[in-house]
Scaffold this motif. Structure first.
Motif, PDB file in Angstrom:
ATOM      1  N   PHE A  50       5.094   0.918 -13.879  1.00 32.91           N
ATOM      2  CA  PHE A  50       5.765  -0.175 -13.179  1.00 32.91           C
ATOM      3  C   PHE A  50       5.769  -1.453 -14.018  1.00 32.91           C
ATOM      4  O   PHE A  50       6.444  -2.426 -13.682  1.00 32.91           O
ATOM      5  N   PHE A  51       5.011  -1.454 -15.104  1.00 33.43           N
ATOM      6  CA  PHE A  51       4.886  -2.664 -15.908  1.00 33.43           C
ATOM      7  C   PHE A  51       5.450  -2.488 -17.325  1.00 33.43           C
ATOM      8  O   PHE A  51       5.479  -3.438 -18.096  1.00 33.43           O
TER       9      PHE A  51
ATOM     10  N   LEU B 198      11.251  -5.147 -11.192  1.00 35.81           N
ATOM     11  CA  LEU B 198       9.871  -5.015 -10.728  1.00 35.81           C
ATOM     12  C   LEU B 198       9.607  -5.909  -9.521  1.00 35.81           C
ATOM     13  O   LEU B 198       8.963  -5.505  -8.552  1.00 35.81           O
ATOM     14  N   THR B 199      10.108  -7.146  -9.562  1.00 41.05           N
ATOM     15  CA  THR B 199       9.837  -8.094  -8.475  1.00 41.05           C
ATOM     16  C   THR B 199      10.798  -7.937  -7.303  1.00 41.05           C
ATOM     17  O   THR B 199      10.752  -8.724  -6.357  1.00 41.05           O
ATOM     18  N   GLN B 200      11.655  -6.934  -7.357  1.00 42.32           N
ATOM     19  CA  GLN B 200      12.584  -6.671  -6.261  1.00 42.32           C
ATOM     20  C   GLN B 200      12.554  -5.190  -5.885  1.00 42.32           C
ATOM     21  O   GLN B 200      13.579  -4.580  -5.612  1.00 42.32           O
TER      22      GLN B 200
ATOM     23  N   LEU C 193       0.824  -1.220   0.000  1.00 38.70           N
ATOM     24  CA  LEU C 193       0.000   0.000   0.000  1.00 38.70           C
ATOM     25  C   LEU C 193       0.857   1.268   0.000  1.00 38.70           C
ATOM     26  O   LEU C 193       0.368   2.347  -0.331  1.00 38.70           O
ATOM     27  N   GLU C 194       2.139   1.133   0.381  1.00 38.27           N
ATOM     28  CA  GLU C 194       3.045   2.287   0.344  1.00 38.27           C
ATOM     29  C   GLU C 194       3.176   2.849  -1.063  1.00 38.27           C
ATOM     30  O   GLU C 194       3.460   4.036  -1.247  1.00 38.27           O
ATOM     31  N   LEU C 195       2.982   1.978  -2.056  1.00 39.17           N
ATOM     32  CA  LEU C 195       3.137   2.404  -3.449  1.00 39.17           C
ATOM     33  C   LEU C 195       1.871   3.042  -4.014  1.00 39.17           C
ATOM     34  O   LEU C 195       1.888   3.607  -5.106  1.00 39.17           O
ATOM     35  N   ILE C 196       0.792   2.936  -3.258  1.00 38.31           N
ATOM     36  CA  ILE C 196      -0.484   3.446  -3.753  1.00 38.31           C
ATOM     37  C   ILE C 196      -0.745   4.827  -3.160  1.00 38.31           C
ATOM     38  O   ILE C 196      -1.106   4.975  -1.994  1.00 38.31           O
TER      39      ILE C 196
ATOM     40  N   GLU D 177      14.825  -4.714 -18.087  1.00 38.80           N
ATOM     41  CA  GLU D 177      14.215  -5.304 -16.894  1.00 38.80           C
ATOM     42  C   GLU D 177      13.861  -4.241 -15.853  1.00 38.80           C
ATOM     43  O   GLU D 177      13.383  -4.573 -14.769  1.00 38.80           O
ATOM     44  N   THR D 178      14.101  -2.976 -16.160  1.00 34.00           N
ATOM     45  CA  THR D 178      13.885  -1.896 -15.197  1.00 34.00           C
ATOM     46  C   THR D 178      12.587  -1.157 -15.500  1.00 34.00           C
ATOM     47  O   THR D 178      12.391  -0.685 -16.622  1.00 34.00           O
ATOM     48  N   PRO D 179      11.685  -1.060 -14.533  1.00 38.20           N
ATOM     49  CA  PRO D 179      10.401  -0.384 -14.771  1.00 38.20           C
ATOM     50  C   PRO D 179      10.564   1.061 -15.240  1.00 38.20           C
ATOM     51  O   PRO D 179      11.495   1.759 -14.833  1.00 38.20           O
TER      52      PRO D 179
END
Length: 490
Positions: free
Chosen positions: A163-164, A437-439, A149-152, A197-199
């Motif tokens: 981010f995608f 993204l996954t890290q 939720l910190e990202l929202i 690989e970087t958002p």
């Protein structure tokens, strides 16, 4: 009465954490295994030359300002900054380079000269990058990575697609000139992952580069370490060097202290700024949060082969920071991330601080630092180091059109085995976990142990990630968690 806090390691994140905790009234002691402080940001001096062993780039000056202002101070109270012009140069072939100057208008003019029509595209791209920077550096990265939720936030809701998507896709869609695209992709390499690989959100690194600029502290990056040391000691922090932590003492799931150089030292709280993986090996198996399989599956930022070279003359056709992109990046990247091996034709970076700073070398001489990014965990030997030194110097001589080998006074090297020996670095990585993204954020290893009460972590393997400014932020984040935890306990 405030708790006694023991901090493992004296890198930037540890020093930053110590300042915040001492300011809050805790009794803080830092234990450093080496004879000098600074962790990866230590310094090498030899024959009148001075080299920063680790970080050489001073970016995001606002993060440093924010840190020191928390203590009523400013970086200028401790060291003097020079803004570099050019910030750096990028070689693509013999006598063929592009220099990045010290303002966006100048950089836009350089892009326009390289490819007409790109200056407007660049300014539009950097405007978006600045917007991301304002959200990320002024807000998001100061979250402790506890919850998704910190990202929202109202600002990020409209940017979730960033981010995608990836930096590489965004840049290549707008900039067809491969040379300019490579320059724009360069800043995210500081995050430890491939641009593919970087958002896209991490384009804020482009604003750090083109918008804020590149600086150099007079007498080198080690001045930042000395500043942190002065601040920490003024707040009452004790620093013990040559203090090798051999065990984290735990009783009934609660930290009780450290075993240092064979002796037990009691402590109510332990904060580790040492390598996260190594820190957990100081615990019994049942108290470790992350398995060996967990670490094996992670995408690590590269390790590095570094050379510190003293030249008996001033060098030509180079700047303080000089990048050599005359070979294929994707091929080198595969040798780092996809199929780890020593690269056949590596990209490399060279720094010549004595161009800017007379402190770095005796008069009429040049201090040179050469860095080759490599996969962590590679076999490291004197023979391989010698082979790659010759490869780099051969290319350097050809590309810059000058002879330098016969002007070498000395060279020192640093590679995988040194990162392991000096920093207990997992697989000898140089920069920590990549910001894929996954890290990212809450998906990184946690600042607070889930299994051991009063055990905390800070640094490049946790939140917010690799780099000097993130290390300062990580120190603040862990200190805030410690204070919050103690308030709840009391």
């Amino acid at each position: 009465m405030k708790s006694n806090i023991a901090i493992i390691g004296s890198g930037i994140s540890s020093l930053a954490a110590s300042c915040y905790l001492a300011q809050a009234g805790y009794c803080v002691t830092i234990y450093e295994k080496n004879s000098s402080i600074g962790g990866r940001a230590r310094q090498l001096t030899k024959e009148g030359f001075t080299f920063d062993i680790g970080p050489t780039w001073y970016w995001m000056p606002d993060v440093f300002e924010r840190f020191f202002s928390d203590f009523g101070k400013s970086p200028s109270d401790y060291y003097t900054l020079d803004k570099l012009n050019p910030a750096y140069s990028v070689y693509f072939g013999k006598n063929d380079f592009i220099s990045i100057e010290n303002s966006l208008d100048k950089i836009a003019a350089t892009f326009e000269k390289e490819e007409p029509g790109t200056s407007k595209k660049l300014k539009k791209f950097i405007k978006k990058a600045q917007s991301n920077y304002d959200i990320a550096i002024k807000d998001l990265v100061y979250n402790p990575g506890v919850s998704p939720l910190e990202l929202i936030t109202p600002a990020t809701i409209t940017r979730l697609n960033l981010f995608f998507k990836t930096i590489k896709r965004d840049i290549r869609q707008e900039f067809k000139n491969k040379r300019l695209a490579k320059i724009l992709e360069f800043p995210v390499l500081f995050l430890g992952a491939k641009p593919s690989e970087t958002p896209s959100f991490y384009s804020f690194m482009n604003y750090a580069d083109f918008g804020l600029g590149t600086f150099h502290p007079q007498k080198g990056m080690y001045q930042v370490i000395l500043a942190l040391e002065r601040l920490a000691k003024s707040l009452g922090v004790k620093i013990e060097t040559n203090s090798d932590v051999e065990e984290i003492i735990v009783d009934a799931g609660t930290v009780k202290g450290l075993k240092i150089n064979g002796k037990a030292q009691g402590s109510n709280i332990v904060v580790s700024g040492a390598d996260y993986h190594h820190t957990e090996t100081l615990l019994k198996q049942s108290y470790r949060q992350y398995s060996e399989n967990y670490w094996r599956k992670k995408t690590f930022a590269p390790s590095a082969l570094l050379f510190y070279v003293g030249f008996d003359k001033k060098l030509k056709h180079v700047n303080h920071h000089t990048l050599f992109f005359d070979v294929d990046f994707d091929t080198h990247a595969k040798a780092i991330y996809d199929h780890p091996k020593w690269p056949d034709a590596p990209l490399f970076y060279a720094s010549f601080p004595s161009i800017t700073d007379s402190y770095a070398a005796p008069e009429g001489k040049e201090a040179g630092i050469f860095l080759i990014p490599i996969a962590p965990g590679l076999t490291d030997s004197d023979e391989l180091r010698a082979t790659y030194f010759n490869k780099v110097l051969d290319r350097f001589e050809r590309l810059t059109d000058q002879k330098v080998k016969e002007h070498i006074l000395f060279k020192e090297s640093f590679c995988v085995t040194d990162f392991i020996k000096d920093y207990n670095s997992y697989k000898g990585n140089a920069y920590g976990l990549a910001n894929t993204l996954t890290q990212t954020a809450f998906l990184r290893p946690k600042l607070k142990s889930k299994k051991v009460k009063n055990l905390f972590f800070t640094g490049q393997l946790t939140v917010p990630g690799p780099g000097v400014p993130p290390a300062l932020i990580s120190g603040k984040l862990v200190a805030d968690l410690v204070k919050k935890h103690n308030r709840l306990e009391s």
